[in-house]
Design a protein around this motif. Structure first.
Motif, short mmCIF file in Angstrom:
data_model
loop_
_atom_site.label_atom_id
_atom_site.label_comp_id
_atom_site.label_asym_id
_atom_site.label_seq_id
_atom_site.Cartn_x
_atom_site.Cartn_y
_atom_site.Cartn_z
N SER A 118 3.39 16.06 -1.34
CA SER A 118 4.30 16.73 -0.57
C SER A 118 5.05 15.59 0.52
N ASN A 119 4.34 14.57 0.70
CA ASN A 119 5.01 13.45 1.16
C ASN A 119 6.19 12.77 0.45
N ASP A 120 5.57 12.36 -0.79
CA ASP A 120 6.39 12.00 -1.94
C ASP A 120 7.53 12.73 -2.31
N LYS A 121 7.55 13.95 -2.29
CA LYS A 121 8.33 14.95 -2.57
C LYS A 121 9.63 14.96 -1.44
N PRO A 172 0.91 -1.40 0.08
CA PRO A 172 0.03 0.00 0.01
C PRO A 172 0.99 1.38 -0.05
N LEU A 173 1.64 1.68 -0.99
CA LEU A 173 2.53 2.60 -1.13
C LEU A 173 1.98 3.49 -2.13
N SER A 174 2.37 4.72 -2.17
CA SER A 174 1.97 5.78 -3.30
C SER A 174 2.15 5.10 -4.84
N LYS A 175 1.67 5.55 -5.88
CA LYS A 175 2.23 5.22 -6.95
C LYS A 175 3.58 5.81 -7.13
N PHE A 212 14.95 14.48 -11.71
CA PHE A 212 13.83 14.55 -12.80
C PHE A 212 12.67 14.15 -12.40
N TRP A 213 12.43 13.32 -11.41
CA TRP A 213 11.28 12.80 -11.05
C TRP A 213 10.46 14.28 -10.32
N LEU A 266 4.18 16.12 -10.95
CA LEU A 266 3.12 16.62 -9.96
C LEU A 266 3.15 15.27 -8.84
N MET A 267 3.33 15.53 -7.47
CA MET A 267 3.11 14.69 -6.40
C MET A 267 2.85 15.34 -5.05
#
Length: 225
Positions: free
Chosen positions: A214-217, A153-156, A206-207, A211-212
């Motif tokens: 704030s947690n992923d960033k 159950p991780l983000s994409k 690059f990633w 758009l993502m």
């Protein structure tokens, strides 16, 4: 061709070779030249629809979602595809063909060099993946890592990035395996992980343009530090 239906037409012996080739293609794929296939469609004929009609439709393999990852380095993805298909020319296959004198793993020199061993069970890949696991703050299982990540159950974003890192690890192990074969030298796992981190830092920058959340960033910034 006047008065002759295209479906039953055959070229004369003295016509140009390109025209003969077109007629051969017509005989090979009769459905493609049947106008009724697309006559009921408002979109009409497209090359893609023609190709889709004549190609063989194989069932989807379970590993396609974590093999063809657009966020990975293309050459890493290609090697991972070969690994998933067990299509690498490893020593177990070379030994069966009589090309290699033995089937012993070039990296560890202990077990038989198979796909499962080299990319999952060998102490070399285990050390590398262990260090990457710490770097990404994700605890990997001992086997079937890519399917496991896909089911978590991780983000994409995290799934894509993590898979990209693991594909980089598999690629580097393949490179090191070949260096042993050619040069007789094997880099220390710490050196390999250092090279992977240096390589993936560029990808991280690059990633971050996507758009993502704030947690992923924050996570990507953390693993690129």
């Amino acid at each position: 061709m006047k008065g002759i239906p295209w479906s039953s037409y055959s070229p004369k012996p003295d016509v140009a070779w390109i025209w003969k080739s077109i007629c051969k293609l017509k005989n090979r794929f009769p459905l493609v030249f049947n106008a009724s296939v697309w006559s009921t469609s408002s979109a009409g004929y497209y090359v893609s629809s023609g190709y889709d009609l004549i190609r063989i439709h194989y069932p989807l393999v379970p590993w396609y979602k974590y093999t063809w990852n657009a966020w990975s380095v293309p050459k890493h993805t290609f090697i991972n595809w070969l690994i998933a298909r067990e299509a690498m020319r490893l020593k177990d296959k070379l030994f069966q063909l009589g090309i290699s004198q033995d089937a012993v793993c070039l990296v560890c020199g202990v077990d038989v060099e198979t796909h499962i061993h080299l990319f999952h069970q060998c102490h070399y890949i285990k050390k590398i993946l262990g260090m990457i696991s710490v770097k990404l703050s994700i605890h990997f299982p001992s086997t079937a890592i890519l399917p496991w990540i896909h089911s978590k159950p991780l983000s994409k974003i995290k799934k894509k990035v993590t898979i990209a890192w693991i594909q980089a690890a598999y690629y580097m192990v393949w490179i090191q395996r070949n260096k042993v074969l050619v040069d007789g030298a094997l880099a220390h796992p710490n050196r390999v992980v250092h090279d992977i981190v240096s390589m993936m830092k560029i990808r991280c920058m690059f990633w971050l343009q996507n758009l993502m959340s704030s947690n992923d960033k924050e996570w990507i910034i953390m693993i690129s530090s």
